[in-house]
Design a protein around this motif. Sequence first.
Motif, short mmCIF file in Angstrom:
data_model
loop_
_atom_site.label_atom_id
_atom_site.label_comp_id
_atom_site.label_asym_id
_atom_site.label_seq_id
_atom_site.Cartn_x
_atom_site.Cartn_y
_atom_site.Cartn_z
N ASP A 478 0.93 -1.27 0.03
CA ASP A 478 0.04 -0.10 -0.08
C ASP A 478 0.90 1.19 -0.05
OD1 ASP A 478 -2.53 -1.39 0.01
OD2 ASP A 478 -2.37 -1.79 2.28
N ALA A 479 2.18 1.04 -0.24
CA ALA A 479 2.98 2.21 -0.18
C ALA A 479 2.55 3.20 -1.27
CB ALA A 479 4.41 1.90 -0.45
N ILE A 480 2.28 2.94 -2.43
CA ILE A 480 1.64 3.86 -3.42
C ILE A 480 0.46 4.77 -3.18
CG2 ILE A 480 3.11 2.65 -5.16
CD1 ILE A 480 0.61 2.03 -6.63
N LYS A 481 -0.12 4.00 -2.21
CA LYS A 481 -1.40 5.16 -1.80
C LYS A 481 -1.02 6.30 -0.94
CE LYS A 481 -4.30 1.06 -1.39
NZ LYS A 481 -5.29 0.11 -0.63
N SER A 482 0.05 6.36 -0.51
CA SER A 482 0.63 7.38 0.41
C SER A 482 0.66 8.76 -0.40
CB SER A 482 2.13 6.96 1.02
OG SER A 482 2.58 8.22 1.44
N SER A 483 0.09 9.72 0.31
CA SER A 483 0.36 10.94 -0.31
C SER A 483 1.81 11.43 -0.68
CB SER A 483 -0.53 12.10 0.59
OG SER A 483 -0.25 13.38 -0.03
N VAL A 484 2.73 11.16 0.26
CA VAL A 484 4.04 11.43 0.04
C VAL A 484 4.58 11.08 -1.38
CG1 VAL A 484 6.35 11.47 0.68
CG2 VAL A 484 4.36 11.86 2.52
N SER A 531 -4.71 14.43 -0.09
CA SER A 531 -3.59 14.45 0.85
C SER A 531 -3.66 13.17 1.60
CB SER A 531 -3.79 15.71 1.58
OG SER A 531 -5.19 15.82 2.29
N THR A 532 -4.69 12.40 1.68
CA THR A 532 -4.95 11.20 2.57
C THR A 532 -4.46 9.85 2.10
OG1 THR A 532 -7.21 11.22 2.64
CG2 THR A 532 -6.31 12.56 3.95
N TRP A 533 -4.20 9.13 2.70
CA TRP A 533 -3.98 7.60 2.11
C TRP A 533 -5.38 7.05 1.86
CZ3 TRP A 533 -5.81 2.71 3.62
CH2 TRP A 533 -5.44 1.79 3.13
N ASP A 534 -6.54 7.44 2.30
CA ASP A 534 -7.84 6.62 2.08
C ASP A 534 -8.40 7.17 1.01
OD1 ASP A 534 -8.09 5.26 4.28
OD2 ASP A 534 -8.78 6.89 5.62
N GLU A 535 -8.25 8.41 0.60
CA GLU A 535 -8.81 9.02 -0.56
C GLU A 535 -8.16 8.72 -1.74
OE1 GLU A 535 -10.13 13.65 0.16
OE2 GLU A 535 -8.11 13.26 1.16
N ILE A 536 -6.74 8.52 -1.57
CA ILE A 536 -6.05 7.97 -2.73
C ILE A 536 -6.22 6.48 -3.17
CG2 ILE A 536 -3.54 7.53 -3.58
CD1 ILE A 536 -2.76 9.89 -2.00
N GLY A 537 -6.41 5.89 -2.05
CA GLY A 537 -6.92 4.40 -1.96
C GLY A 537 -8.23 4.14 -2.75
N TYR A 538 -8.92 4.95 -2.37
CA TYR A 538 -10.39 5.08 -2.89
C TYR A 538 -10.39 5.22 -4.49
CZ TYR A 538 -15.46 6.11 -4.17
OH TYR A 538 -16.59 6.33 -4.59
N LEU A 539 -9.60 6.12 -4.87
CA LEU A 539 -9.31 6.48 -6.53
C LEU A 539 -8.82 5.12 -7.09
CD1 LEU A 539 -8.12 10.08 -5.98
CD2 LEU A 539 -10.37 9.51 -6.50
N ASP A 562 4.53 -1.44 -5.36
CA ASP A 562 5.19 -0.86 -6.36
C ASP A 562 4.44 -0.31 -7.52
OD1 ASP A 562 7.42 -1.97 -5.14
OD2 ASP A 562 7.51 -3.72 -6.33
N ALA A 563 5.00 0.65 -8.23
CA ALA A 563 4.46 1.16 -9.33
C ALA A 563 5.31 1.54 -10.45
CB ALA A 563 3.57 2.71 -9.02
N SER A 564 4.93 1.77 -11.55
CA SER A 564 5.90 2.19 -12.74
C SER A 564 5.34 3.48 -13.04
CB SER A 564 5.43 1.20 -13.89
OG SER A 564 4.28 1.43 -14.69
N ILE A 565 6.54 4.37 -13.82
CA ILE A 565 6.42 5.52 -14.20
C ILE A 565 6.84 5.25 -15.96
CG2 ILE A 565 6.88 7.97 -14.31
CD1 ILE A 565 7.29 7.86 -11.51
#
Length: 783
Positions: A478-484, A531-539, A562-565
């Motif tokens: 769940d690291a890529i759900k982090s806003s940072v 700005s929050t973990w929950d909001e990004i995860g929901y998207l 992990d994610a790709s760019i």
Amino acid sequence: MKTFSEIIIRHRLFILLVLAAITGFFAYHLKELKVRTEFDDLLPANHPYVALHKSVRSIFGGANQVTVVVKVKDGDVFNVETLSKIQRLTRAAQLLPSVNNYQIISLASRKVKDIRAIPGGVQVGSIMLFPDVPQDQAELDALRRNVASNDFIYGSMVSLDFKAASLSIDFLEVDLDYNEIFNAIKQMCDAERDEKHSIHMIGTPILYGWVYKSFPDILRIFLLTGVVTVLLLFFFARGNYRGVLLPVITAAVCGIWGAGLAGMLGYAIDPLLFVIPFLISADAIRHGFQVTMRFIEEQMKTGKRKEAAVVTIRSLLMPCSVSLITDVAGAIFLVYSPMPLLQKLSIVASFWIGSILIGVLVLGPILLSYFPVSQKATEKYKKSLESPGFINGVFDKIMLIFAKLPHYKKTSVAVIVVLFAILVVTTNLGLKVQIGDIRPGSPILWQDSEYNKDFAEVNASFMASEPLTVVVQGKKNDAIKSSVVAHLMYDFQRHMEKDPSVGYSVSAVDVARKINMVMYGDNPKYEFIPSTWDEIGYLYYTYISQGEPGDFQRFGDIHYKDASIQVLCLDHKGDTISRILDRAKTFIDANPIEEAEIKLAAGLLGILGAANQEIYMAQLITVILAFVFVFFFSWISFRSIFAAFLLLTPLVFSNFLTFAFMYLNKIGLNVNTLPVACLGVGLGVDYGIYIVSRIKEEYAVLGDVEAAVESALMTSGRSVLATAITIVMSVVLWAWAPLRFLAEMGILLAFWMGVVAIVALITIPIFVVWFKPKFITKQALAH
């Protein structure tokens, strides 16, 4: 040496039978030899970029992507006929060999989503009416509007002018058969070609497919090269058939040994490295011609074949051995290259070159001792020496100029000064030779080739086509759900897009921003990262929940760790890759975070970047090792440090002149050109060794340095120039080869062969006459 040569001739029949049995053994294994490109062999095995690429290529896509573009000649792609073609091509792509079905992307792919607002929420669905295509004008207009408002599609899958649509196909990089893939894709595309559309194909499998398609023309060029080589040898041997037959037989036997070993070890020969077998065969012919002409010379003196063979082996054992051992060293040092392809080449080439020693000093003299020579043929050859005819006479006069040059002090000083000035200039230019590809498209093929024209068409229609995959590795699920982390990915993309060679970038963050905007009624000011973990995860959940398994795979893994760019670039030129990777490193170093790490680099540009970095070091290490070995081995062999410097001089000139030639002709140093550059160091010392050895031998008889130099150049020196001219004039034919790479390597070989021979014929006699080195003058007079 005398005992060795006598043993060879005394037991010649037994040795000949043993050599025939060995040749038969290797000939049997020729059937196991494969001509194909092994993708993983091209990768520097221990480079971190390659390790990363191999770990993510099945998830985020590999380096063997093919882009197929359908372009309309009139109107735009939003018509039933064109969209039906795209749909049929997309479905046909799913049946291609080695295809990665999770990475087939087009308008007709259900993985390509349209994100839109609906009453009560957000809808994520296929951009087209999967599995059908729009049938009426209203549906076509709606598709056009949806494409124009979708940043994931507009400009990347559909051109900005709506005249072209792309299909991206990725392949699993295990046991790839480029020829099979190319033929399947070409057949797939040919079925859809008509007068209203043009279809263009690019990508590594397509590139190598065109290379394979050129095979018949390449074989004809090599055959013509062989014919010209035989004719020139016959001329320089003054019509003596042995001057042609024996070098060719020797080269053929050594070729069977070398190629047979490759087959026995299960190695595949990359089609772009066919220049190496020719280079080694040319080396065998050069040594074989020296041996044959020396035999003819001794046979004329004694009138006896066995005695002539013994003297030939005894006289040439040292120079031939020293030459070939340095040649082998040049090949062995390629083992330090990190590419498995070059490591395998090193093993085969070392053995192949080593077999030449047996071929020219054992097999050659044995066969010569069996060949009957009529008195009439001998008299004819002697007469040709006394009255050589116009062309041979001109050639002999040229050799006399080289032989007499050291007599004229002022002229020879001027020549050395000019050569030194040339060395200074070419050293400066040679150090500028670029690593990797220099031109857009493929430098392997001619600029007007179908592939390079397709490449130009694709880049003219789309923002970019060359992928660099950057991986964001989280420290936990769940690291890529982090806003940072999400903001880091966003900032990285904007940083990379400032480079003029970057067309665009795409990542999971773009998905989240798009869905967030749609949720607020398509208001652009809400196209931002929450700005929050929950909001990004929901998207992310919103996108995944309305799709099929694997739809999110090209953006991130199932654990959101992990994610790709994907950074899409305009070309894969060496300086482009280097600049973009440096730009990425600058951002990564300046923006460390605890939750995740941005890792470089995968995809086509990632592995090319790794290869370019390793090639630079490999070239530096192998050339230095080869020069050091030549120096010390020459020192030991002639027991003279002066001899070592003397023999190194032509190599230094030819090396820097060759690299300067590459720079001026925009030939980059890559996995295909590196072996030619490295083997050249070892092979180039041969000419000097034969000249120095013959000067030493002649001085022992004549007792005068200038006379010894003149006699050596009119005998061994003549053979040196003859073989150099033969190889140069033969490989010049490659200028008409179907592959630009082969043509450039032919010109490069011709230039290198000519330079090293001429510099050896000029500098060695001058320095010997000037300095009268002890390793030559200490020889006791034979009379």
